[in-house]
Scaffold this motif. Structure first.
Motif, mmCIF file in Angstrom:
data_model
loop_
_atom_site.group_PDB
_atom_site.id
_atom_site.type_symbol
_atom_site.label_atom_id
_atom_site.label_comp_id
_atom_site.label_asym_id
_atom_site.label_seq_id
_atom_site.Cartn_x
_atom_site.Cartn_y
_atom_site.Cartn_z
ATOM 1 N N ALA A 166 3.760 11.146 4.131
ATOM 2 C CA ALA A 166 5.132 11.634 4.029
ATOM 3 C C ALA A 166 5.829 11.078 2.781
ATOM 4 O O ALA A 166 6.564 11.803 2.096
ATOM 5 C CB ALA A 166 5.922 11.255 5.284
ATOM 6 N N LEU A 167 5.590 9.806 2.476
ATOM 7 C CA LEU A 167 6.200 9.216 1.279
ATOM 8 C C LEU A 167 5.647 9.855 0.009
ATOM 9 O O LEU A 167 6.394 10.109 -0.945
ATOM 10 C CB LEU A 167 5.979 7.705 1.262
ATOM 11 N N ALA A 168 4.358 10.130 -0.007
ATOM 12 C CA ALA A 168 3.766 10.804 -1.168
ATOM 13 C C ALA A 168 4.391 12.182 -1.358
ATOM 14 O O ALA A 168 4.730 12.572 -2.489
ATOM 15 C CB ALA A 168 2.254 10.911 -0.997
ATOM 16 N N CYS A 169 4.577 12.902 -0.278
ATOM 17 C CA CYS A 169 5.214 14.220 -0.358
ATOM 18 C C CYS A 169 6.651 14.111 -0.849
ATOM 19 O O CYS A 169 7.111 14.912 -1.673
ATOM 20 C CB CYS A 169 5.192 14.911 0.999
ATOM 21 N N ASP A 170 7.375 13.109 -0.356
ATOM 22 C CA ASP A 170 8.763 12.889 -0.770
ATOM 23 C C ASP A 170 8.838 12.631 -2.273
ATOM 24 O O ASP A 170 9.700 13.176 -2.961
ATOM 25 C CB ASP A 170 9.364 11.736 0.019
ATOM 26 N N LEU A 171 7.933 11.802 -2.777
ATOM 27 C CA LEU A 171 7.935 11.499 -4.203
ATOM 28 C C LEU A 171 7.523 12.698 -5.042
ATOM 29 O O LEU A 171 8.073 12.918 -6.123
ATOM 30 C CB LEU A 171 7.024 10.300 -4.502
ATOM 31 N N ALA A 172 6.579 13.467 -4.560
ATOM 32 C CA ALA A 172 6.166 14.668 -5.292
ATOM 33 C C ALA A 172 7.323 15.650 -5.415
ATOM 34 O O ALA A 172 7.472 16.324 -6.439
ATOM 35 C CB ALA A 172 4.970 15.320 -4.599
ATOM 36 N N ALA A 173 8.165 15.690 -4.399
ATOM 37 C CA ALA A 173 9.298 16.596 -4.418
ATOM 38 C C ALA A 173 10.498 16.050 -5.201
ATOM 39 O O ALA A 173 11.397 16.791 -5.552
ATOM 40 C CB ALA A 173 9.742 16.894 -2.983
ATOM 41 N N ALA A 174 10.478 14.760 -5.503
ATOM 42 C CA ALA A 174 11.627 14.117 -6.169
ATOM 43 C C ALA A 174 11.771 14.532 -7.617
ATOM 44 O O ALA A 174 12.854 14.454 -8.189
ATOM 45 C CB ALA A 174 11.503 12.595 -6.087
ATOM 46 N N ASP A 175 10.705 15.003 -8.229
ATOM 47 C CA ASP A 175 10.771 15.328 -9.654
ATOM 48 C C ASP A 175 10.485 16.796 -9.875
ATOM 49 O O ASP A 175 9.455 17.314 -9.640
ATOM 50 C CB ASP A 175 9.765 14.458 -10.418
ATOM 51 N N ALA A 196 0.835 -1.201 0.000
ATOM 52 C CA ALA A 196 0.000 0.000 0.000
ATOM 53 C C ALA A 196 0.872 1.255 0.000
ATOM 54 O O ALA A 196 0.556 2.246 -0.676
ATOM 55 C CB ALA A 196 -0.944 -0.003 1.194
ATOM 56 N N LEU A 197 1.973 1.221 0.748
ATOM 57 C CA LEU A 197 2.899 2.354 0.736
ATOM 58 C C LEU A 197 3.530 2.530 -0.640
ATOM 59 O O LEU A 197 3.657 3.644 -1.144
ATOM 60 C CB LEU A 197 3.980 2.175 1.805
ATOM 61 N N VAL A 198 3.928 1.418 -1.258
ATOM 62 C CA VAL A 198 4.496 1.474 -2.615
ATOM 63 C C VAL A 198 3.451 2.013 -3.595
ATOM 64 O O VAL A 198 3.749 2.878 -4.423
ATOM 65 C CB VAL A 198 5.014 0.091 -3.064
ATOM 66 N N ALA A 199 2.221 1.521 -3.494
ATOM 67 C CA ALA A 199 1.158 1.989 -4.382
ATOM 68 C C ALA A 199 0.928 3.482 -4.221
ATOM 69 O O ALA A 199 0.685 4.196 -5.209
ATOM 70 C CB ALA A 199 -0.141 1.219 -4.104
ATOM 71 N N THR A 200 1.021 3.979 -2.999
ATOM 72 C CA THR A 200 0.886 5.408 -2.746
ATOM 73 C C THR A 200 1.995 6.181 -3.447
ATOM 74 O O THR A 200 1.741 7.209 -4.096
ATOM 75 C CB THR A 200 0.916 5.691 -1.227
ATOM 76 N N MET A 201 3.217 5.687 -3.352
ATOM 77 C CA MET A 201 4.340 6.368 -4.004
ATOM 78 C C MET A 201 4.207 6.334 -5.525
ATOM 79 O O MET A 201 4.442 7.346 -6.194
ATOM 80 C CB MET A 201 5.669 5.746 -3.564
ATOM 81 N N VAL A 202 3.849 5.188 -6.062
ATOM 82 C CA VAL A 202 3.705 5.068 -7.514
ATOM 83 C C VAL A 202 2.586 5.981 -8.017
ATOM 84 O O VAL A 202 2.741 6.688 -9.004
ATOM 85 C CB VAL A 202 3.449 3.599 -7.937
ATOM 86 N N THR A 203 1.469 5.984 -7.310
ATOM 87 C CA THR A 203 0.339 6.825 -7.704
ATOM 88 C C THR A 203 0.737 8.298 -7.693
ATOM 89 O O THR A 203 0.404 9.052 -8.618
ATOM 90 C CB THR A 203 -0.868 6.580 -6.777
ATOM 91 N N THR A 204 1.455 8.705 -6.676
ATOM 92 C CA THR A 204 1.936 10.088 -6.605
ATOM 93 C C THR A 204 2.883 10.382 -7.762
ATOM 94 O O THR A 204 2.805 11.448 -8.378
ATOM 95 C CB THR A 204 2.649 10.337 -5.264
ATOM 96 N N SER A 205 3.745 9.425 -8.075
ATOM 97 C CA SER A 205 4.727 9.624 -9.144
ATOM 98 C C SER A 205 4.089 9.802 -10.510
ATOM 99 O O SER A 205 4.605 10.547 -11.340
ATOM 100 C CB SER A 205 5.696 8.446 -9.200
ATOM 101 N N LEU A 241 -7.940 0.158 -2.344
ATOM 102 C CA LEU A 241 -6.981 -0.903 -2.016
ATOM 103 C C LEU A 241 -6.003 -0.448 -0.943
ATOM 104 O O LEU A 241 -5.683 -1.204 -0.021
ATOM 105 C CB LEU A 241 -6.217 -1.332 -3.274
ATOM 106 N N VAL A 242 -5.534 0.784 -1.074
ATOM 107 C CA VAL A 242 -4.597 1.324 -0.084
ATOM 108 C C VAL A 242 -5.279 1.449 1.269
ATOM 109 O O VAL A 242 -4.731 1.040 2.298
ATOM 110 C CB VAL A 242 -4.017 2.676 -0.558
ATOM 111 N N LYS A 243 -6.478 1.994 1.278
ATOM 112 C CA LYS A 243 -7.206 2.172 2.541
ATOM 113 C C LYS A 243 -7.440 0.830 3.233
ATOM 114 O O LYS A 243 -7.313 0.713 4.453
ATOM 115 C CB LYS A 243 -8.534 2.867 2.276
ATOM 116 N N GLU A 244 -7.779 -0.179 2.459
ATOM 117 C CA GLU A 244 -8.035 -1.510 3.009
ATOM 118 C C GLU A 244 -6.780 -2.132 3.616
ATOM 119 O O GLU A 244 -6.842 -2.808 4.642
ATOM 120 C CB GLU A 244 -8.588 -2.409 1.909
ATOM 121 N N ALA A 245 -5.635 -1.909 2.984
ATOM 122 C CA ALA A 245 -4.399 -2.582 3.399
ATOM 123 C C ALA A 245 -3.585 -1.799 4.424
ATOM 124 O O ALA A 245 -2.779 -2.384 5.148
ATOM 125 C CB ALA A 245 -3.527 -2.856 2.177
#
Length: 97
Positions: free
Chosen positions: A88-97, A9-18, A73-77
């Motif tokens: 925080a991970l979503a913010c980190d990824l948004a700032a990465a690019d 779910a954390l990975v999916a959050t990062m990918v979705t943000t990316s 899916l993320v909310k469930e998991a």
């Protein structure tokens, strides 16, 4: 039972943000790899699952209600104690690019 583990779910959050800008840059991919390798939240996580999580996220995002499906899916998991980590991970990824 959820399709995703909490770490998925954390990975999916990062990918979705990316892919919010309709592409994933090399910098974002490297950031995801670095985060998974370094953060305690991913301790014991099989990095081979990155591709397993990324593909359905990208597929769902190509569908009309795909974002809602991913968020479900993320909310469930995701256990509540990892909500701030996901943010925080979503913010980190948004700032990465």
């Amino acid at each position: 039972m959820s399709l995703f583990t909490p770490q998925d779910a954390l990975v999916a959050t990062m990918v979705t943000t990316s892919v919010a800008d309709e592409r994933i840059s090399n910098n974002e991919l490297l950031s995801i790899d670095r985060i998974v390798a370094a953060l305690p939240a991913f301790s014991g996580y099989d990095s081979d699952r990155l591709a397993w999580v990324t593909r359905p996220v990208l597929d769902l995002l190509s569908e009309e209600d795909g974002l809602d499906a991913i968020l479900g899916l993320v909310k469930e998991a995701l256990p509540p104690h990892l909500n701030e980590t996901a943010y925080a991970l979503a913010c980190d990824l948004a700032a990465a690019d």
